[in-house]
Enzyme design. Structure first.
Site, short mmCIF file in Angstrom:
data_model
loop_
_atom_site.label_atom_id
_atom_site.label_comp_id
_atom_site.label_asym_id
_atom_site.label_seq_id
_atom_site.Cartn_x
_atom_site.Cartn_y
_atom_site.Cartn_z
N THR A 112 -11.28 4.11 22.54
CA THR A 112 -10.36 2.97 22.48
C THR A 112 -8.92 3.35 22.83
OG1 THR A 112 -11.72 2.02 20.76
CG2 THR A 112 -9.49 1.17 20.93
N ASP A 168 -17.10 6.08 26.17
CA ASP A 168 -17.09 5.62 24.79
C ASP A 168 -17.76 6.76 24.01
OD1 ASP A 168 -17.32 2.64 23.17
OD2 ASP A 168 -18.41 4.35 22.35
N SER A 169 -17.25 7.06 22.83
CA SER A 169 -17.75 8.27 22.17
C SER A 169 -19.19 8.12 21.69
CB SER A 169 -16.84 8.70 21.03
OG SER A 169 -17.01 7.89 19.90
N SER A 170 -19.73 6.92 21.71
CA SER A 170 -21.15 6.76 21.38
C SER A 170 -22.03 7.43 22.43
CB SER A 170 -21.53 5.28 21.34
OG SER A 170 -20.65 4.60 20.53
N ASP A 213 -15.60 6.84 16.95
CA ASP A 213 -16.96 6.69 16.42
C ASP A 213 -17.68 8.02 16.18
OD1 ASP A 213 -16.58 4.00 16.47
OD2 ASP A 213 -17.82 3.60 18.24
N THR A 216 -26.51 15.54 0.77
CA THR A 216 -26.52 14.32 -0.04
C THR A 216 -26.05 13.09 0.75
OG1 THR A 216 -25.61 13.21 -1.98
CG2 THR A 216 -24.24 14.92 -1.01
N GLN A 217 -26.60 11.95 0.38
CA GLN A 217 -26.15 10.68 0.99
C GLN A 217 -24.80 10.25 0.40
OE1 GLN A 217 -29.16 7.65 0.52
NE2 GLN A 217 -30.75 8.95 1.39
N CYS A 218 -24.43 10.87 -0.74
CA CYS A 218 -23.16 10.49 -1.37
C CYS A 218 -21.99 10.93 -0.50
CB CYS A 218 -23.02 11.18 -2.73
SG CYS A 218 -24.24 10.66 -3.92
N1 ASP Z 1 -16.30 2.81 20.49
C1 ASP Z 1 -15.06 3.55 20.51
C2 ASP Z 1 -15.41 5.01 20.69
O1 ASP Z 1 -15.75 5.67 19.75
C3 ASP Z 1 -14.29 3.31 19.27
C4 ASP Z 1 -13.01 4.09 19.18
O2 ASP Z 1 -12.53 4.68 20.10
O3 ASP Z 1 -12.42 4.11 18.10
O4 ASP Z 1 -15.36 5.50 21.79
#
Ligand code: ASP
Length: 347
Positions: A14, A58-60, A91, A277-279
Site C-alpha cells: 500500500t 502486494d505482499s500477499s 500483510d 500457541t494460538q495465544c
Molecule cells: N495488501 C497490502 C500488502 O500487504 C496491504 C498493505 O500494504 O498494508 O501488500
C-alpha cells in the site's frame, strides 16, 4: 562524521500506491516519483538511494524466493550502505522480517521494514511518518560511529519491533503491529528512544548470508471439534518435511485419537513437529497439563514463544541450511537470532 548512506528498497504494498481515479482501485506509483510524494526526503542529512524490485507486489504474493532475492540484494550492497529500509506491504511483513533475520544472521547494520495502512498519496497517510522515521533509524549511529540497530526490525506507527518477534494484529488501525513477547526496540516521540538493553548484538564478526529456504513446511491450527479425518493427508512426510502446530494455551491439544495417531506416525517417519500457541502472548510449556504431556512424549518440539511467522521461517531456513535432522532439532530448541525467549527449566 561521514554522512550516512541508506538504501531504500521498494517491494510493493500500500505505501507505494495511489488511487487510480478512473477505476477507484489502488495502483503502484512510479517509485522514481517518491520525492514528489515525500519531499522531506530531500532534506535528510542521509544520502538516500532508492531502488525498486523488478515487479512490486502486494505482499500477499510474497514467496520464499522473494525473501532470498532480498537477502541477495542486501548482500550485494552491504558494504556500500550504512543501513537498509525495505518498503513492504504490511500483510506479510512479519514473515519477510522473520525470514530475513534467519537469512542474514549477524548483521551489524539496520535492516528496517516499513509500510503503511494508507497509500503514500493520500492526505492522512501513515506512510510518510513511517518512511521518514525508518530512514532515520536506518542511519542512526552511536558515538563510536556504529549502527544503533544491528538487526532486522519492523517500524510501524511510532514503534520499532524486532522483526522475528512481531505480527500484524490489525487490518485497520495505524498501530498494525505488536510484539507481545518482546519489548519494543525503540519508541519514536520527539526523540527516538532506543531500548538499548533489548537491541540485538551478534557475536559474529561479519554477517552470514544464506540463499536457501525450504518450502515444504506446513502450518496446522487446531480448534475444538476439528474433523481430523479430513486433515489426515496433511501429515505426509513426502509432502511436508515439518509441521508447525498451533495449539491452545500453553501448548495443549485435545486427546483426539486420530490427531495423536497422525502425529505419532508422522514423527515416526522422520517428520518434525513444532508446537506453538494460538495465544497472542505467553509460551508453550508441554506437560504443564495432561493434554500436552502426550505431545512431549512422542517428540513434538516446544516452540516456546515463537510467533507463527518465526516458527515457519525458522524451519524453512533450518531445513535447507543444515545437514541432518539431529542438528535441525538442536537448533530449533535454541535461540538463533533473538526469535525465542530462553527460560531456564522451561522446555
Ligand atoms: N495488501 C497490502 C500488502 O500487504 C496491504 C498493505 O500494504 O498494508 O501488500
Amino acid at each position: 562524521m561521514k554522512k550516512s548512506a541508506v538504501l531504500l528498497i521498494y517491494t510493493g504494498g500500500t505505501i507505494g500506491m495511489i488511487k487510480d481515479p478512473e477505476t477507484d482501485r489502488l495502483k503502484a506509483i512510479d517509485f522514481e516519483l517518491i520525492y514528489d510524494h515525500v519531499p522531506e526526503l530531500k532534506r535528510f542529512e542521509t544520502e538516500i538511494t532508492c531502488i525498486s524490485t523488478d515487479e512490486p507486489i502486494d505482499s500477499s504474493e510474497m514467496l520464499p524466493s522473494n525473501w532470498v532475492d532480498l537477502s541477495e540484494l542486501i548482500k550485494e550492497h552491504y558494504s556500500t550502505y550504512d543501513g537498509f529500509v525495505i518498503l513492504h506491504g504490511s500483510d506479510t511483513m512479519a514473515y519477510t522480517a522473520s525470514a530475513l533475520s534467519f537469512l542474514i544472521q549477524g548483521t551489524q547494520k539496520p535492516i528496517i521494514l516499513t509500510g503503511s495502512q494508507l497509500p503514500i498519496g493520500t492526505i492522512r497517510t501513515d506512510g510518510r511518518e513511517n518512511l521518514i522515521t525508518a530512514i532515520e533509524i536506518a542511519s542512526a549511529k552511536d558515538k563510536f560511529n556504529r549502527s544503533i540497530v544491528q538487526e532486522v526490525a519492523v517500524y510501524f506507527e511510532y514503534s520499532l519491533y524486532r522483526g522475528n518477534r512481531c505480527s500484524k494484529i490489525s487490518a485497520n488501525q495505524f498501530e498494525a503491529f505488536q510484539s507481545p513477547n518482546f519489548p519494543q526496540l525503540a519508541v519514536a516521540g520527539v526523540n527516538i528512544a532506543y531500548n538499548n538493553e533489548y537491541l540485538h548484538r551478534s557475536s559474529l564478526q561479519n554477517p552470514i548470508f544464506s540463499n536457501k529456504l525450504h518450502s515444504k513446511i506446513g502450518l496446522f491450527k487446531i480448534y475444538p471439534g476439528i474433523p481430523m479425518e479430513s486433515y489426515k493427508e496433511l501429515f505426509n512426510i513426502e509432502r511436508l518435511s515439518a509441521i508447525v502446530i498451533e495449539t491452545f494455551g500453553s501448548g495443549n491439544a485435545p486427546a483426539n485419537k486420530t490427531f495423536q495417531e497422525c502425529l505419532k506416525k508422522y514423527i515416526g517417519e522422520g517428520g518434525i513437529v513444532v508446537n506453538i500457541t494460538q495465544c497472542n502472548s505467553g509460551f508453550v510449556q508441554q506437560s504443564a497439563y495432561a493434554t500436552s504431556a502426550f505431545l512431549k512424549k512422542i517428540g513434538v518440539i516446544s516452540g516456546r514463544d515463537l510467533t507463527t511467522e518465526a516458527a515457519v521461517t525458522k524451519l524453512m531456513y533450518l531445513f535447507d541450511n543444515l545437514e541432518n535432522k539431529k542438528e535441525i532439532i538442536q537448533l530449533l530448541k535454541i535461540d538463533l537470532c533473538g526469535e525465542m525467549t530462553m527460560i531456564k527449566n522451561k522446555e
